[in-house]
Design a protein around this motif. Sequence first.
Motif, short mmCIF file in Angstrom:
data_model
loop_
_atom_site.label_atom_id
_atom_site.label_comp_id
_atom_site.label_asym_id
_atom_site.label_seq_id
_atom_site.Cartn_x
_atom_site.Cartn_y
_atom_site.Cartn_z
N ASN A 1 4.28 5.37 -5.72
CA ASN A 1 4.23 5.35 -7.18
C ASN A 1 3.16 6.29 -7.74
O ASN A 1 3.29 6.77 -8.86
CB ASN A 1 4.01 3.93 -7.69
N ASN A 2 2.11 6.56 -6.97
CA ASN A 2 1.06 7.51 -7.38
C ASN A 2 1.45 8.95 -7.13
O ASN A 2 0.74 9.86 -7.53
CB ASN A 2 -0.24 7.21 -6.64
N GLY A 3 2.54 9.16 -6.40
CA GLY A 3 2.98 10.52 -6.10
C GLY A 3 2.38 11.11 -4.85
O GLY A 3 2.54 12.29 -4.58
N ASP A 4 1.70 10.29 -4.06
CA ASP A 4 1.10 10.77 -2.82
C ASP A 4 2.14 10.97 -1.72
O ASP A 4 1.98 11.81 -0.84
CB ASP A 4 0.02 9.80 -2.32
N VAL A 5 3.20 10.18 -1.75
CA VAL A 5 4.28 10.27 -0.77
C VAL A 5 5.54 10.68 -1.51
O VAL A 5 5.94 10.04 -2.48
CB VAL A 5 4.51 8.92 -0.04
N GLY B 1 0.82 -1.21 0.00
CA GLY B 1 0.00 0.00 0.00
C GLY B 1 0.85 1.26 0.00
O GLY B 1 0.55 2.23 -0.69
N LEU B 2 1.94 1.24 0.76
CA LEU B 2 2.86 2.37 0.78
C LEU B 2 3.54 2.53 -0.58
O LEU B 2 3.67 3.65 -1.08
CB LEU B 2 3.90 2.21 1.89
N LEU B 3 3.95 1.44 -1.19
CA LEU B 3 4.55 1.52 -2.52
C LEU B 3 3.56 2.08 -3.54
O LEU B 3 3.94 2.86 -4.41
CB LEU B 3 5.02 0.14 -3.00
N TRP B 4 2.30 1.69 -3.42
CA TRP B 4 1.28 2.22 -4.32
C TRP B 4 1.17 3.73 -4.17
O TRP B 4 1.10 4.46 -5.14
CB TRP B 4 -0.06 1.54 -4.02
N ALA B 5 1.17 4.21 -2.92
CA ALA B 5 1.09 5.65 -2.66
C ALA B 5 2.32 6.37 -3.18
O ALA B 5 2.22 7.47 -3.74
CB ALA B 5 0.92 5.90 -1.16
N THR C 1 11.21 10.38 3.79
CA THR C 1 11.55 11.14 4.99
C THR C 1 10.41 11.08 6.01
O THR C 1 9.26 10.80 5.66
CB THR C 1 11.84 12.62 4.66
N ARG C 2 10.76 11.37 7.24
CA ARG C 2 9.77 11.41 8.31
C ARG C 2 8.72 12.48 8.02
O ARG C 2 7.52 12.27 8.21
CB ARG C 2 10.45 11.70 9.64
N GLU C 3 9.16 13.64 7.52
CA GLU C 3 8.23 14.73 7.19
C GLU C 3 7.24 14.31 6.12
O GLU C 3 6.06 14.61 6.22
CB GLU C 3 9.01 15.96 6.71
N ALA C 4 7.72 13.62 5.08
CA ALA C 4 6.83 13.18 4.00
C ALA C 4 5.80 12.18 4.51
O ALA C 4 4.62 12.24 4.14
CB ALA C 4 7.64 12.58 2.86
N MET C 5 6.23 11.26 5.37
CA MET C 5 5.29 10.28 5.92
C MET C 5 4.26 10.95 6.81
O MET C 5 3.06 10.66 6.70
CB MET C 5 6.05 9.20 6.72
N ASP C 6 4.71 11.88 7.68
CA ASP C 6 3.76 12.57 8.56
C ASP C 6 2.77 13.41 7.75
O ASP C 6 1.58 13.42 8.05
CB ASP C 6 4.51 13.45 9.55
N ARG C 7 3.25 14.08 6.71
CA ARG C 7 2.39 14.90 5.86
C ARG C 7 1.35 14.01 5.16
O ARG C 7 0.17 14.35 5.10
CB ARG C 7 3.25 15.65 4.84
N TRP C 8 1.76 12.86 4.66
CA TRP C 8 0.86 11.95 3.96
C TRP C 8 -0.20 11.40 4.92
O TRP C 8 -1.39 11.34 4.59
CB TRP C 8 1.65 10.83 3.31
N LEU C 9 0.23 11.03 6.12
CA LEU C 9 -0.73 10.48 7.09
C LEU C 9 -1.72 11.54 7.55
O LEU C 9 -2.90 11.24 7.74
CB LEU C 9 0.02 9.89 8.28
N ARG C 10 -1.27 12.80 7.72
CA ARG C 10 -2.19 13.87 8.08
C ARG C 10 -3.21 14.10 6.97
O ARG C 10 -4.38 14.37 7.23
CB ARG C 10 -1.43 15.16 8.37
#
Length: 80
Positions: A45-49, A39-43, A67-76
């Motif tokens: 590859n879609n440009g979400d992360v 699921g993370l790889l899908w995100a 990065t931690r910032e990118a993961m936190d931004r995506w989860l928010r």
Amino acid sequence: MDVTVDQETLKDMSRVPLGERLAWTPAQAAQVYSLDYKGLLWAINNGDVDTCRPPNRLGKPGKRKVTREAMDRWLRSMEE
């Protein structure tokens, strides 16, 4: 002299604990955030992360990192 080393040791020789790092490989990020790796790889590859490829020792693009910032931004963004 034959020395055997398990695969996990070969993959990650860093002394910094996984949860305290500022960037991870996608597999490590999925492990830290308890997410499905595919699921993370899908995100990603879609440009979400957002990802980056910091240079390796030879100056060529290294492994893809999240990065931690990118993961936190995506989860928010998923919570909204």
